[in-house]
Design a protein around this motif. Structure first.
Motif, PDB file in Angstrom:
ATOM      1  N   GLY A 265      42.217  39.214  40.857  1.00 25.42           N
ATOM      2  CA  GLY A 265      41.057  37.845  39.362  1.00 25.42           C
ATOM      3  C   GLY A 265      41.693  39.150  38.550  1.00 25.42           C
ATOM      4  O   GLY A 265      41.183  38.293  37.000  1.00 25.42           O
ATOM      5  N   ASP A 273      47.546  32.607  38.469  1.00 27.59           N
ATOM      6  CA  ASP A 273      47.792  31.387  38.341  1.00 27.59           C
ATOM      7  C   ASP A 273      48.887  30.870  39.384  1.00 27.59           C
ATOM      8  O   ASP A 273      48.909  29.444  40.368  1.00 27.59           O
ATOM      9  CB  ASP A 273      48.059  30.901  37.381  1.00 27.59           C
ATOM     10  CG  ASP A 273      47.027  30.922  36.465  1.00 27.59           C
ATOM     11  OD1 ASP A 273      45.734  30.555  36.560  1.00 27.59           O
ATOM     12  OD2 ASP A 273      47.578  30.522  35.276  1.00 27.59           O
ATOM     13  N   LYS A 278      41.531  32.742  40.650  1.00 27.66           N
ATOM     14  CA  LYS A 278      41.149  32.860  39.984  1.00 27.66           C
ATOM     15  C   LYS A 278      40.207  33.917  38.761  1.00 27.66           C
ATOM     16  O   LYS A 278      39.954  35.102  39.390  1.00 27.66           O
ATOM     17  CB  LYS A 278      39.731  32.240  39.803  1.00 27.66           C
ATOM     18  CG  LYS A 278      38.204  32.280  38.534  1.00 27.66           C
ATOM     19  CD  LYS A 278      37.005  31.421  39.223  1.00 27.66           C
ATOM     20  CE  LYS A 278      36.499  31.577  37.900  1.00 27.66           C
ATOM     21  NZ  LYS A 278      34.442  30.977  38.563  1.00 27.66           N
TER      22      LYS A 278
END
Length: 536
Positions: A265, A273, A278
């Motif tokens: 992340g 994305d 996330k």
């Protein structure tokens, strides 16, 4: 987090060169702390092919190496360029060619200036260069070299038949003899230095004491686990979790560390994305990829029966098995005028300064690392290798999927600007002049060009040299910069915008270091290990 997770004080992800150094030095400084060292590959520390100066090329394409392939490179005729990395304990230090070069002091001084920290200058790193090495020459400069470090170096002593002619050929180009290419200024003609010792590889896991470290091989990390912005552990590809109460150190190398970061992340949101990851923190992870592009030029020998090159029955002295079949490295800067012209084409600014731009080697063999077979490995040919060291082309690394076991998408953009093309041309011309010199006329019949291509010479046009680069250049396996200091990590190797996570490997190099990267990485890892130990 599950209460059954295995718990440690520190977790070092990646058991390559940097990871071994950090884990060993951290345990040495704080033996009461529990330290886990996680390596995706096996422990092959005593595999004869790993240890042997003769057998190591047989590791190419095996499970002990990551095999990467770049995206098609438009500037190189659409070719996909391979790149390899160590997938075993010790990482690249267990599979590389063993060259031991520091690079130019100016590289480190510019790095230091860019990040505002003298620790990363040549002077700041010098104690760690010395700490890591056991210099082979007892009469070496004590201000520059260490004599009690874990990595033994070696140089010379093999009495190759072409040793003196090659030296004279390289000197005939106008370069001066350099008695020590590891003094902070490598420019000139210098004797090759390696970290082969007593005909055996000096790799990180056998040179640094890992006793007391929890070494876990065949252990692939899927992602870093966060609690808010605090890194608290890792999740393996099988779902198992391990926790770290103090810090996690990523040392997976320039083509794996950014992948782990993005899977965790940390990265550019638009890229995360694409894989439904996330975001934990925005960061330019995977940008600024740089590598040393190279080209090999192969030469036919006049009297191969005299045992000039590997593959000849007469190339058989026992000491030839003690290291690479070569004697000299020629290192130089491109004339300022050429780089001024290149800058005008690239729309950049060139400021003259002390530097290194390229390296030329002469190997008494047809190199095993080449995009196409240009000549048989039968003792009839030798090779000049030319490396673009001051690379300014910048590429990217992006996720191919959300799986840690898949290779990332690597776009190095080799020779994508005029600066890098000017550098490789200058290096090629120097190599060609050397082999055309009086010193080599008795020994070399001429160039053996790649199939279907014309011969080149020192008088070839830029267009002719560019055509050769487009068709046969490739990597020298020195990727770096994909988690740059000043962009992704601070000058203490801490990842920006999160807590408890550091990076120690070639991905933090903000600019191209004009060296074969293992000697700089030992010093960098030693320095980073000190930082981590001081904060423990």
């Amino acid at each position: 987090m599950a209460s059954s997770a295995e718990a440690f004080d520190y977790i070092v992800v990646g058991g390559g060169l940097s990871g071994c150094v950090v884990a060993a030095r951290l345990h040495e400084a704080h033996p009461s702390l529990s330290i886990a060292l996680l390596e995706a590959g096996p422990d092959e520390s005593h595999n004869p092919a790993v240890l042997s100066p003769v057998l190591y090329p047989t590791l190419h394409g095996t499970p002990l190496q990551y095999s990467y392939e770049s995206t098609p490179q438009p500037q190189l005729g659409g070719r996909k360029i391979p790149n390899w990395g160590g997938r075993l304990l010790s990482g690249g230090s267990a599979v590389n060619y063993g060259a031991w070069t520091r690079g130019h002091y100016a590289d480190f001084d510019l790095w230091s200036k860019e990040v505002g920290d003298p620790r990363w200058s040549y002077k700041g790193l010098l104690p760690y260069f010395k700490k890591s090495e056991h210099w082979h020459d007892d009469n070496g400069d004590v201000s520059q070299h260490g004599f009690s470090g874990p990595i033994h170096t070696s140089s010379g002593g093999r009495d190759y038949a072409l040793r003196e002619p090659v030296k004279q050929a390289l000197l005939s180009t106008g370069l001066e003899y350099n008695p020590d290419l590891n003094s902070g200024d490598p420019n000139g003609v210098a004797q090759l230095v390696e970290n082969w010792h007593n005909a055996s590889r000096q790799h990180a896991a056998i040179c640094y004491d890992l006793h007391g470290v929890h070494v876990k091989t065949d252990t692939v990390v899927q992602r870093i686990v966060f609690e808010g912005k605090k890194a608290i552990g890792v999740e393996l590809v099988d779902g198992q979790r391990l926790t770290a109460s103090k810090e996690i150190v990523l040392s997976c190398g320039a083509l794996r560390t950014p992948q782990v970061l993005m899977l965790s992340g940390i990265g550019i949101k638009s890229e995360l994305d694409k894989h439904n990851i996330k975001q934990v923190a925005e960061s330019p992870v995977g940008q600024n990829l740089h590598d040393h592009g190279s080209i090999n030029i192969v030469w036919k020998l006049k009297n191969p029966d005299k045992g000039y090159a590997f593959g000849s029955p007469a190339f058989n002295k026992p000491e030839y098995a003690n290291g690479n079949p070569m004697d000299w490295m020629a290192t130089a800067a491109v004339p300022d005028e050429d780089l001024h012209k290149a800058a005008s084409v690239d729309g950049t600014e060139f400021k003259p300064s002390p530097r290194t731009d390229f390296e030329v080697t002469v190997m008494y063999a047809v190199t095993a690392a080449a995009p196409i077979e240009m000549a048989p490995m039968d003792g009839t040919h030798i090779t000049t290798g030319v490396l673009c060291m001051s690379t300014t082309s910048r590429g990217t690394l992006k996720l191919a999927s959300d799986k840690a076991t898949d290779n990332a998408i690597v776009d190095p953009r080799y020779f994508a600007n005029e600066h890098d093309r000017s550098v490789i041309r200058a290096g090629m011309r120097l190599a060609l002049k050397a082999m055309e010199s009086t010193a080599m006329q008795e020994h070399v019949d001429g160039e053996t060009p790649p199939p279907g291509m014309p011969r080149i010479s020192s008088t070839s046009s830029d267009k002719e040299l560019d055509a050769r680069v487009e068709s046969t250049s490739w990597s020298w396996f020195h990727p770096a910069g994909t988690a740059s200091m000043g962009k992704v990590v601070d000058s203490k190797c801490r990842v920006y915008n999160v807590d408890g996570l550091r990076i120690v490997d070639a991905s933090i190099m903000p600019l191209s270091i004009t060296a074969h990267l293992q000697a700089p990485m030992y010093a960098i890892a030693e320095s980073a290990a000190d930082l981590i130990a001081q904060a423990a």
